[in-house]
Motif scaffolding. Structure first.
Motif: not given
Length: 202
Positions: A66-76
């Motif tokens: 979940v945290q990896a997805l959140a970091r990706m979405l924030k950066a995107e």
């Protein structure tokens, strides 16, 4: 391994949800006219509060991911500027003559497709399968039950032909959300785990 059901989507404002609710009620009334109460109940209608513009359905996500997805979405999110979508029209998958999924459509700028493709690519890099069907932005109003009889499905198709949907409003897209989906006996419950502003600062 602990896991949740998750998806990435755009949230809708209350005013637009109200308009979608009105369309659903019109369809329900037409279903009852065309084929009686059984035809209306042959559709699993989505509560207006649960309607989102889905960009990527992830399915089962490990809590560790979940945290990896959140970091990706924030950066995107920071790479894309806000934009507007016109919500209009009604249709069905695969088509209105043999409806399985009933939806309200949209007229969107290229910004939406760019955002969705970027999220698709980034989630693929994290190990989530690519959606084989082309992206078709829509707001799902209901799904025909697998137990629906042919006459009931025909009545739903007739109801669709009787309902037209003009412009319901403009959806201003300035955030993307990572949602958790909990399937309960009373229906699905969606919770926004993370929300990131388009064009914002990382």
């Amino acid at each position: 391994m602990d896991a949740i059901r998750a998806f990435i989507a755009i949230e809708l404002p209350d005013l637009l949800r109200h308009e979608l609710d009105s369309v659903t009620h019109r369809l329900q009334e037409q279903c009852a006219v065309a084929g009686g109460e059984a035809s209306r109940k042959a559709v699993r209608w989505v509560p207006a509060s649960n309607i989102h513009l889905t960009l990527k359905f992830l399915g089962e996500v490990s809590t560790a991911n979940v945290q990896a997805l959140a970091r990706m979405l924030k950066a995107e999110a920071v790479r894309h500027s806000p934009f507007d979508i016109l919500v209009t029209g009604i249709g069905a998958f695969p088509n209105v003559r043999r409806p399985r999924v009933i939806w309200v459509g949209s007229e969107a700028p290229a910004n939406l497709a760019h955002l969705q493709r970027a999220i698709e690519a980034e989630t693929r890099a994290l190990g989530y399968p690519t959606e084989e069907r082309p992206f078709s932005p829509h707001l799902t109003l209901g799904r025909i039950s697998q137990n629906a009889t042919p006459p009931e499905a025909t009545a739903v198709a007739q109801a669709l032909s009787m309902v037209s949907v003009a412009e319901l409003g403009c959806l201003h897209v300035d955030r993307v959300h990572l949602f958790q989906s909990d399937l309960r006996p009373s229906g699905a419950v969606y919770t926004s785990l993370y929300s990131f502003q388009l064009g914002g600062k990382v």
